[in-house]
Design an enzyme around this catalytic site. Structure first.
Site, PDB file in Angstrom:
ATOM      1  N   GLU A 245      -3.358  -4.361   0.058  1.00 34.08           N
ATOM      2  CA  GLU A 245      -3.161  -2.953   0.389  1.00 34.08           C
ATOM      3  C   GLU A 245      -2.121  -2.715   1.463  1.00 34.08           C
ATOM      4  O   GLU A 245      -1.926  -1.600   1.897  1.00 34.08           O
ATOM      5  CB  GLU A 245      -4.500  -2.346   0.814  1.00 34.08           C
ATOM      6  CG  GLU A 245      -5.448  -2.186  -0.355  1.00 34.08           C
ATOM      7  CD  GLU A 245      -4.777  -1.473  -1.521  1.00 34.08           C
ATOM      8  OE1 GLU A 245      -4.338  -0.332  -1.334  1.00 34.08           O
ATOM      9  OE2 GLU A 245      -4.656  -2.065  -2.608  1.00 34.08           O
ATOM     10  N   SER A 377      -7.748  -3.130  13.080  1.00 35.12           N
ATOM     11  CA  SER A 377      -7.059  -2.313  14.088  1.00 35.12           C
ATOM     12  C   SER A 377      -5.678  -2.892  14.364  1.00 35.12           C
ATOM     13  O   SER A 377      -5.401  -4.060  14.074  1.00 35.12           O
ATOM     14  CB  SER A 377      -7.870  -2.286  15.382  1.00 35.12           C
ATOM     15  OG  SER A 377      -7.721  -3.518  16.060  1.00 35.12           O
TER      16      SER A 377
END
Ligand SMILES: Cc1cc2nc3c(=O)[nH]c(=O)nc-3n(C[C@H](O)[C@H](O)[C@H](O)COP(=O)(O)OP(=O)(O)OC[C@H]3O[C@@H](n4cnc5c(N)ncnc54)[C@H](O)[C@@H]3O)c2cc1C
Lengths: 395, 384
Positions: A245, A377
């Protein structure tokens, strides 16, 4: 080296563009022109339109329902969707569990699940994170104990996006406490509505929407046949999927759409004798971000081009999530600045105080703070770059 | 040069700090934010009783003769727990103008009950087209037999949904963007032709959308000299900007403290995330920006009382720019370091994030103030 689209690719782009315009239901189009804050029902309606055209899963192999397009065509297609401000489809079935099943599922599982992901009959959500297992996902504790033909699940997932709309959840669960934490995790599929003991509690985001949930498991029985891949190898499979992705998660195309919206706001916003769009200082800021968008867009294209010719993703792909999401947030910040006093408003401000297409901007500005947090993150991404790519030693 | 607080100032800080901790924790704001008014008359009265609403007004007006620094110190404390009472709108903006320009009769009628905590005020100046240009005003006040007839629309009026009386900026002469010809009027809520709509805002507070359709006011409603309001309006909005910096200072300090606490508590990978050097440096940078904000906030508060208009404008533009650029670093990293939990509405980080963003946009954003700074003699000629 060549950076032009071929005549065939341009023709494909025009075909896609025209089709999207003709296929989008009128009420969805109207919403798309008004900032596009789509409800779940509208997203699923659009899902079904794409499915009936056979274009709902361009990233799947053709034999299981994909389009047979190459990387460039897929890129063109996704850019056109963003350009039209079409509803973004739920990624959990189409981009996450679907590809995972295609790669690791058995035939029964493929037959059982893939068609309904494609048709939109079954909606999925992702149960990875737990209150104490975020960045350190491998420390997850949702337990799955074998009992007869089942696993019995106990524990909690959290921040499960759109669980309240989902029929199924894919979870990473602990099936062994031996060895390294990564080694005892299995990948399980659970039927949310028909499994006693699963409880979904939606809660509100700072964007003012019910985007995610706590998902509780209290002696919830999941048949062992709903385990994908071998027991205790869920981690490896989930990791393999994360790489897929990288080019979309950064939101490069979305940033471009926001830049277009910023220009719309600027043209609509009186300032001085004219509009904000006449203000050279403001135009300078837009131009700086548009240049940055192009810079990041080129990095994105290089990754795609590598994939097109069959190279493994190069090091530049690992930066896309970081620079892409930072840019994405900056464009939302500039949109807020463009609004001037209207930036005080909120999704429930009346339309005579705030034009409809501006009503969800502050909400998205708040919600999209999450883009540098979810999907690994940005700090974690930088740790990966410095260790895996730059070869720096661990502290 | 001395940035120490006086004993009196320290006493104010201690009193307000005690109040917000005991009587107005963040939970109180949470309960109020979805209600029609969004704040409580009872709390406002308490602030009146404690004397906070009158701290900077002259004694002969019923105030305590303090300085704007006192106001800033109160606001910083109120910012720490997101106290929603309309202090800036009522005390700093509208109250400030009434105190500066009012006749003894106007002060007695409008300012005195506000200082006592019995009523609240609002300043209606912004219009859809005005952006941050204070002189840009299409609302008109025409002379009538008994006084003036006011017509126009005002947007994003702070406390506009619940004020007892308004200071309305209207044009008594000239074209929409003329600097001359602006006047101020006192208009009571409920006056015929005045209607208001509550507009929920991003930070959970509300503003008002005001429609004035042939509102008749007597001649005694004129506040200050006819046609000469701009310099006073600019004075009030500058104080609003300094007040925004002060309240935001409380929010930013709170964001920093809470983030540092969380870095110590939150464990991932078997240790406190505060042990990761990347996050330690981020926290250190946040600390630096909070300190930089504090210095400029103090200077802005001192300058808010200055008769030297050039200094006032320049220092307040410096502080507001720092709040918007440097303060932003603090709020965005507070969310980032808390991780996913900061995106949930039930956790407080997002509330502070939103309030600071609102304060950053009020009374001129960083672009506006950086542009205004360029008009200062200091920028052209150098500091003296
Ligand atoms: C809007 C939103 C939607 C989400 N949707 C889903 C979903 O559908 N399904 C799902 O499973 N999860 C979902 N998540 C969860 C998301 O994946 C986690 O929030 C994310 O993994 C971070 O974990 P955390 O929130 O626990 O933060 P923590 O891991 O506690 O991190 C806190 C801070 O510490 C930093 N940090 C942590 N470790 C290190 C390190 N080693 N070095 C440097 N810095 C470090 C982080 O970068 C962060 O800034 C969602 C989250 C959000 C915000």
């Amino acid at each position: 080296m060549d950076m032009q689209y071929s005549p065939e690719q341009l023709a494909f782009r025009d075909e896609v563009r025209a089709w999207i315009q003709s296929a989008m239901p009128a009420h969805i189009k109207e919403k798309a022109d008004n900032g596009g804050n789509f409800e779940h029902e509208e997203i699923m309606e659009w899902h079904k339109v794409l499915h009936s055209k056979g274009w709902v899963a361009p990233n799947w192999p053709e034999e299981v329902g994909g389009t047979g397009w190459d990387v460039a065509q897929r890129h063109i297609f996704s850019e056109e969707l963003v350009r039209a401000n079409a509803p973004s489809l739920s990624p959990f079935g189409l981009s996450m569990v679907g590809p995972l099943l295609i790669q690791f599922g058995n035939d029964d599982q493929k037959k059982r699940f893939l068609p309904k992901i494609l048709s939109g009959e079954e909606v999925w959500c992702q149960g990875y994170s737990e209150p104490n297992a975020g960045s350190d996902l491998a420390s997850l504790r949702l337990s799955a104990d074998k009992e007869g033909d089942d696993y019995v699940l106990n524990g909690q997932k959290t921040w499960t996006t759109h669980a309240q709309y989902a029929d199924w959840i894919f979870v990473l669960a602990r099936t062994s406490t031996e060895g390294k934490p990564q080694a005892g995790i299995s990948f399980l599929l659970a039927d949310i509505h028909n499994t006693p003991g699963i409880d979904v509690k939606p809660f509100m985001t700072t964007g003012g929407t019910m985007a995610f949930s706590e998902t509780w498991f209290d002696n919830a029985r999941v048949p062992q046949e709903n385990r994908v891949g071998p027991e205790n190898e869920g981690w490896t499979m989930a990791k393999a999927l994360l790489g897929h992705e990288r080019t979309t998660i950064g939101g490069v195309a979305e940033s471009y759409r926001w830049l277009m919206m910023i220009k719309r706001i600027a043209r609509d916003t009186p300032a001085g004798e004219g509009t904000l769009w006449d203000d050279p200082r403001f135009r300078q800021r837009v131009a700086e971000l548009e240049i940055r968008q192009r810079v990041v867009g080129i990095a994105n294209l290089r990754t795609l081009a590598d994939a097109q010719v069959g190279h493994a993703p190069g090091p530049e792909s690992s930066i896309l999530k970081i620079v892409g999401t930072e840019l994405y947030q900056e464009v939302t910040e500039l949109a807020m600045d463009a609004l001037g006093h209207n930036a005080l408003g909120w999704i429930d401000s009346p339309s005579d105080a705030l034009p409809v297409y501006q009503q969800s901007i502050a909400s998205e500005f708040n919600y999209l703070r999450a883009s540098t947090i979810y999907g690994g993150s940005n700090e974690i991404q930088k740790n990966i770059i410095s260790k895996a790519i730059l070869g720096l030693p661990s502290s | 040069m001395n940035f120490d607080l006086t004993d009196e100032q320290q006493m104010i800080v201690d009193a307000v700090s005690k109040y917000v901790e005991n009587d107005s924790p963040v939970e109180r704001f949470r309960k109020l934010r979805d209600t029609e008014t969004g704040w409580e008359a009872k709390a406002w009265q308490t602030m009146g009783e404690y004397g906070w609403l009158g701290v900077a007004f002259p004694e002969e007006q019923g105030g305590f003769g303090g300085s704007f620094v006192d106001v800033a110190l109160i606001l910083e404390q109120l910012g720490r727990t997101l106290v929603p009472e309309p202090f800036i709108a009522s005390v700093v903006l509208a109250g400030g103008l009434v105190s500066r320009l009012g006749t003894p009769e106007q002060i007695e009628r409008v300012l005195a009950p506000m200082i006592a905590g019995e009523t609240t005020l609002a300043l209606a100046y912004a219009e859809t087209q005005s952006r941050y240009d204070l002189f840009d005003c299409a609302t008109k006040a025409e002379k009538s037999a008994g006084g003036y007839t006011i017509s126009g629309e005002k947007v994003w009026v702070l406390n506009g949904h619940s004020a007892d009386a308004y200071v309305v900026v209207a044009r008594t002469s000239g074209g929409r963007r003329d600097e001359d010809g602006l006047s101020l009027f006192l208009v009571e809520n409920g006056t015929k032709g005045l209607s208001r709509v509550r507009v929920p805002c991003m930070d959970g507070q509300s503003a008002g959308l005001l429609k004035l359709e042939g509102v008749e006011v007597p001649a005694e409603s004129l506040l200050g000299e006819e046609g000469a309001a701009l310099s006073h309006l600019e004075w009030a909005i500058d104080r609003g900007a300094a007040a925004a910096c002060a309240e935001a200072q409380g929010c930013l300090g709170e964001l920093l403290d809470r983030t540092v606490e969380y870095l110590k508590e939150r464990k991932q990978f078997g240790r406190a995330i505060g042990t990761f050097q990347a996050l330690q440096h981020r926290a250190a940078d946040m600390f630096a920006e909070v300190q930089l904000c504090r210095g400029t906030m103090y200077v802005a508060a001192i300058s808010a009382d200055s008769d030297d208009v050039d200094t006032r404008r320049a220092e307040i533009s410096v502080a507001k720019t720092q709040l918007t650029r440097g303060g932003w670093f603090v709020q965005e990293n507070a969310v980032q370091l808390f991780g996913g939990i900061a995106i949930t509405d039930e956790q407080d980080t997002g509330l502070f994030f939103k309030r600071v963003r609102v304060l950053q946009g009020l009374f001129g954003d960083a672009d506006h103030h950086t542009a205004r700074y360029q008009t200062s003699p200091r920028f052209e000629l150098g500091a003296d």
